[in-house]
Design a protein around this motif. Structure first.
Motif, short mmCIF file in Angstrom:
data_model
loop_
_atom_site.label_atom_id
_atom_site.label_comp_id
_atom_site.label_asym_id
_atom_site.label_seq_id
_atom_site.Cartn_x
_atom_site.Cartn_y
_atom_site.Cartn_z
N TRP A 36 0.77 -1.16 0.43
CA TRP A 36 -0.26 0.53 0.17
C TRP A 36 1.06 1.48 0.25
O TRP A 36 2.47 1.66 0.10
CB TRP A 36 -0.92 0.04 1.53
N GLY A 37 0.42 2.15 -0.22
CA GLY A 37 0.91 3.55 -1.07
C GLY A 37 1.90 3.53 -1.43
O GLY A 37 1.91 2.72 -2.39
N GLU A 38 2.30 5.27 -2.06
CA GLU A 38 3.60 5.06 -3.21
C GLU A 38 4.69 4.67 -2.61
O GLU A 38 5.49 4.24 -2.51
CB GLU A 38 3.05 6.66 -2.68
N SER A 39 5.31 4.01 -3.48
CA SER A 39 6.14 3.01 -4.50
C SER A 39 7.47 4.06 -4.04
O SER A 39 7.18 5.18 -4.89
CB SER A 39 6.53 2.63 -5.78
N GLY A 40 8.34 3.81 -4.09
CA GLY A 40 9.80 4.66 -3.60
C GLY A 40 10.54 5.31 -2.14
O GLY A 40 10.02 6.48 -2.60
N LEU A 41 9.28 5.01 -1.81
CA LEU A 41 9.04 5.87 -0.56
C LEU A 41 9.73 5.52 0.77
O LEU A 41 9.31 3.96 1.14
CB LEU A 41 7.84 6.47 0.63
N PRO A 42 10.43 5.81 1.80
CA PRO A 42 10.20 4.46 2.63
C PRO A 42 9.34 4.08 3.35
O PRO A 42 8.13 4.53 3.04
CB PRO A 42 10.98 5.90 4.36
N GLY A 43 9.92 2.88 3.80
CA GLY A 43 8.50 2.32 4.34
C GLY A 43 8.81 1.26 5.74
O GLY A 43 9.78 0.81 6.04
N ILE A 44 7.89 0.54 5.57
CA ILE A 44 8.02 -0.67 6.70
C ILE A 44 7.83 -2.17 6.24
O ILE A 44 6.59 -2.13 4.55
CB ILE A 44 6.98 -0.57 7.64
#
Length: 290
Positions: A36-44
């Motif tokens: 989920w969320g925008e690809s290419g961002l920091p994440g979990i």
């Protein structure tokens, strides 16, 4: 098959959030994941427990995706990922790291692991600590067997034949049980994860997890492991960790570990206290982000 008519609006909205699915090769197995969320961002990366699957996070992941990429994987032997002849913490840890990369997370991810997934995340913090931004462990004994693992080992011994097949999916869902049992689970969450635990087979429906060979190896290797990145521990008030075990684990986590209590929650807090899990995770991620 699932009816969320009695579910609160936040749950309905979470399940309606766009989700991407994909697969990646890791340690000789094909691993399925959702994001989920925008690809290419920091994440979990969200890591499920034993006998579970990535869908356990379907109502959690979307609520953590504002400004970050969230990936939930099916560990091998679970969900839509391959089964193996043997399951090890090293292989599962490699799967988590591979899913983070393939799933579109930029930079080192934070792992959030529940029960057996907490053990996998703890092992990953030792084996891949320089590739991680932090690890959150939810109600996991870390170095001991979880209730789910003990149940899986018992099933592996008892079920010498093929897995049980149910004529109708509704029959299987009616038999779905949490391990350990949890009477106060939200029914709309329970039904959703139960439906996602099934696969269609010849003659009907069966559970996705590998109940013939399940059970990790390499338990002794945990004794020599220590976290190589930031660590936080979520302890469930009505979970499986008693005071004596908690005291021993705190020493293993290191002096800088953040210790957080989840009030009125059983061993599966994403099922009986999902919004508390979201609030605690958001707060921790914001603090680590600073």
């Amino acid at each position: 098959m699932s009816n969320n008519g009695s579910a609160p609006q936040w749950f309905v909205d979470a399940l309606a959030t766009p989700v991407e699915t994909g697969k990646v090769e890791a340690a000789g197995a094909t691993i399925a994941y959702r994001a989920w969320g925008e690809s290419g961002l920091p994440g979990i990366v969200l890591v499920h427990g034993g006998m579970a699957h990535s869908g356990w996070w379907d109502h959690i992941g979307p609520q953590l995706a504002a400004g970050r990429r969230v990936v939930a994987l099916d560990l091998s032997g679970h969900g839509d990922s391959d089964h193996r002849e043997h399951y090890t913490l090293e292989a599962w840890s490699a799967e988590v790291v591979a899913a983070a990369r393939a799933g579109g997370i930029s930079g080192p991810p934070v792992l959030i692991g529940h029960s057996m997934g907490g053990i996998v995340s703890f092992a990953a913090s030792h084996l891949h600590g320089d590739e991680l931004a932090g690890v959150v462990i939810i109600d996991s004994p870390i170095r001991d067997m979880t209730p789910e693992e003990l149940e899986m080992r018992a099933k592996a011994v008892a079920n010498a034949g093929p897995p049980k097949v149910y004529a109708a999916a509704e029959d299987a869902v009616a038999r779905f049980r949490l391990v350990p049992p949890q009477d106060d689970a939200e029914p709309y969450v329970l039904e959703h994860i139960a439906c996602g635990s099934l696969k269609q087979v010849d003659g009907g429906w069966s559970w996705k997890f590998d109940n013939l060979r399940m059970g990790r190896e390499g338990r002794r290797s945990l004794e020599a492991m220590s976290p190589g990145c930031a660590v936080a521990y979520f302890r469930c008030e009505r979970g499986i960790i008693d005071d004596a075990l908690y005291g021993r684990m705190v020493d293993n986590l290191g002096p800088d570990a953040l210790l957080i209590d989840l009030p009125a929650s059983g061993h599966h807090p994403m099922i009986d206290q999902p919004l508390a899990v979201v609030a605690a995770a958001r707060t921790l991620l914001a603090a680590w982000g600073r």
